[in-house]
Scaffold this motif. Structure first.
Motif, mmCIF file in Angstrom:
data_model
loop_
_atom_site.group_PDB
_atom_site.id
_atom_site.type_symbol
_atom_site.label_atom_id
_atom_site.label_comp_id
_atom_site.label_asym_id
_atom_site.label_seq_id
_atom_site.Cartn_x
_atom_site.Cartn_y
_atom_site.Cartn_z
ATOM 1 N N LYS A 37 -7.949 -2.935 -11.883
ATOM 2 C CA LYS A 37 -7.919 -1.677 -11.128
ATOM 3 C C LYS A 37 -6.635 -0.930 -11.462
ATOM 4 C CE LYS A 37 -10.647 -3.497 -7.255
ATOM 5 N NZ LYS A 37 -10.661 -3.753 -5.785
ATOM 6 N N ASP A 39 -5.842 2.101 -11.757
ATOM 7 C CA ASP A 39 -5.541 3.325 -11.010
ATOM 8 C C ASP A 39 -5.051 3.042 -9.587
ATOM 9 O OD1 ASP A 39 -6.233 4.905 -13.152
ATOM 10 O OD2 ASP A 39 -8.320 5.104 -12.519
ATOM 11 N N GLN A 40 -5.147 1.801 -9.165
ATOM 12 C CA GLN A 40 -4.708 1.422 -7.820
ATOM 13 C C GLN A 40 -3.192 1.260 -7.808
ATOM 14 O OE1 GLN A 40 -6.918 -1.762 -5.680
ATOM 15 N NE2 GLN A 40 -4.967 -2.871 -5.705
ATOM 16 N N ARG A 78 0.699 7.652 -13.705
ATOM 17 C CA ARG A 78 -0.758 7.588 -13.845
ATOM 18 C C ARG A 78 -1.451 8.196 -12.631
ATOM 19 N NH1 ARG A 78 0.311 2.243 -15.006
ATOM 20 N NH2 ARG A 78 -0.818 1.639 -13.129
ATOM 21 N N PHE A 79 -0.905 7.952 -11.450
ATOM 22 C CA PHE A 79 -1.517 8.450 -10.225
ATOM 23 C C PHE A 79 -1.473 9.979 -10.162
ATOM 24 C CE2 PHE A 79 -1.069 9.715 -5.741
ATOM 25 C CZ PHE A 79 -2.256 9.215 -5.227
ATOM 26 N N GLY A 82 -3.541 11.237 -13.373
ATOM 27 C CA GLY A 82 -4.943 10.843 -13.459
ATOM 28 C C GLY A 82 -5.753 11.111 -12.205
ATOM 29 N N GLN A 83 -5.199 10.788 -11.033
ATOM 30 C CA GLN A 83 -5.956 10.952 -9.793
ATOM 31 C C GLN A 83 -5.739 12.310 -9.135
ATOM 32 O OE1 GLN A 83 -6.756 7.717 -7.096
ATOM 33 N NE2 GLN A 83 -5.495 6.334 -8.304
ATOM 34 N N ARG A 106 -1.388 1.139 -19.491
ATOM 35 C CA ARG A 106 -2.364 2.230 -19.493
ATOM 36 C C ARG A 106 -1.741 3.625 -19.384
ATOM 37 N NH1 ARG A 106 -7.568 0.374 -17.986
ATOM 38 N NH2 ARG A 106 -7.741 -1.811 -18.621
ATOM 39 N N VAL A 235 -7.764 9.479 -1.725
ATOM 40 C CA VAL A 235 -7.105 8.601 -2.704
ATOM 41 C C VAL A 235 -6.891 7.180 -2.194
ATOM 42 C CG1 VAL A 235 -5.980 10.478 -3.938
ATOM 43 C CG2 VAL A 235 -4.813 9.437 -1.992
#
Length: 257
Positions: A37, A39-40, A78-79, A82-83, A106, A235
């Motif tokens: 995971k 993206d977590q 990334r957060f 990406g999110q 990543r 989120v």
């Protein structure tokens, strides 16, 4: 005379129970990512570094510019990129960390919304080109021993305020159970103004996230509760818990201003 080239210790990784950890030539954890995971946001203090969202309209986040000083394992980068789909800049002085994040954590290649800069955070925030260009500033600057912030004086925090646009917010990772917390928090309050600084309760590991704003208007409690619910839905971060934990800086610190 040729200036001596800066050398860096190796960035290494370990894995335990499905989580990959970043180290800088020591046992101390500099960041983490759950492998299945990515993206977590794995670490609790990293989640709390996103508490700035309580002070902003969660439906307009993509319009802002987020900057991370200190890449770590690239979780916040990334957060935000990406999110949240924000324009995102990460400033990291150690090229070994950038390479490790690209290989193991990543971190995507630079694109129209993502810029990863190999530079000194102190130089970046004092560059006039960056004045009032940042909406969200995440500061997490520790060396390989992870003992205390690398940049932690009043001039640095004033420069951080300088790069924030009106209404911009900074989050800083400090050790709340250390004697250095009060000194650091006082420096932030002197740079930003006592009415523009808040802190969350320490995590069980002792990390305390401080939030500081530039001309931020604190919403009514009902608005904050609505925003917290929206953040949790969108989120999956425990924003309602943050709301219970956030407080103005204690008077024992503010009376020293």
């Amino acid at each position: 005379m040729t200036a001596k080239k800066q050398t860096w210790g190796p960035a290494t990784l370990s894995e335990f129970d499905g989580v990959r950890f970043l180290h800088l030539d020591s046992i101390w954890v500099q960041g983490a990512m759950r492998i299945r995971k990515p993206d977590q946001l794995e670490l609790e203090y990293i989640q709390r570094m996103c508490a700035w969202m309580l002070w902003r309209d969660p439906n307009a986040l993509a319009e802002g510019h987020a900057v991370q000083l200190g890449l770590g394992a690239a979780a916040l980068t990334r957060f935000c990129h990406g999110q949240l789909k924000m324009r995102t800049t990460a400033v990291e002085i150690n090229p070994e960390v950038i390479a490790a994040c690209r290989q193991w954590f990543r971190l995507p290649a630079n694109d129209t919304r993502l810029t990863v800069v190999n530079a000194d955070a102190a130089a970046w925030v004092t560059d006039d080109a960056h004045l009032q260009t940042v909406d969200v500033l995440n500061v997490d600057l520790y060396d390989h021993d992870a003992a205390a912030p690398v940049l932690d004086d009043e001039d640095f925090y004033r420069a951080c305020r300088g790069v924030l646009a009106d209404g911009g917010l900074m989050t800083v990772n400090l050790f709340g159970r250390s004697a250095s917390f009060a000194r650091s928090a006082l420096r932030i309050a002197r740079a930003f103004g006592s009415d523009q600084v808040w802190s969350l309760a320490p995590t069980k590991e002792g990390n305390t996230v401080v939030v500081a704003g530039r001309g931020v208007q604190v919403p009514h409690r009902e608005v904050l509760e609505q925003r917290a619910a929206t953040i949790e839905s969108r989120v999956k971060l425990p924003a309602r818990k943050w709301l219970r934990l956030v407080r103005p800086l204690p008077m024992s610190i503010l009376t020293a201003i």
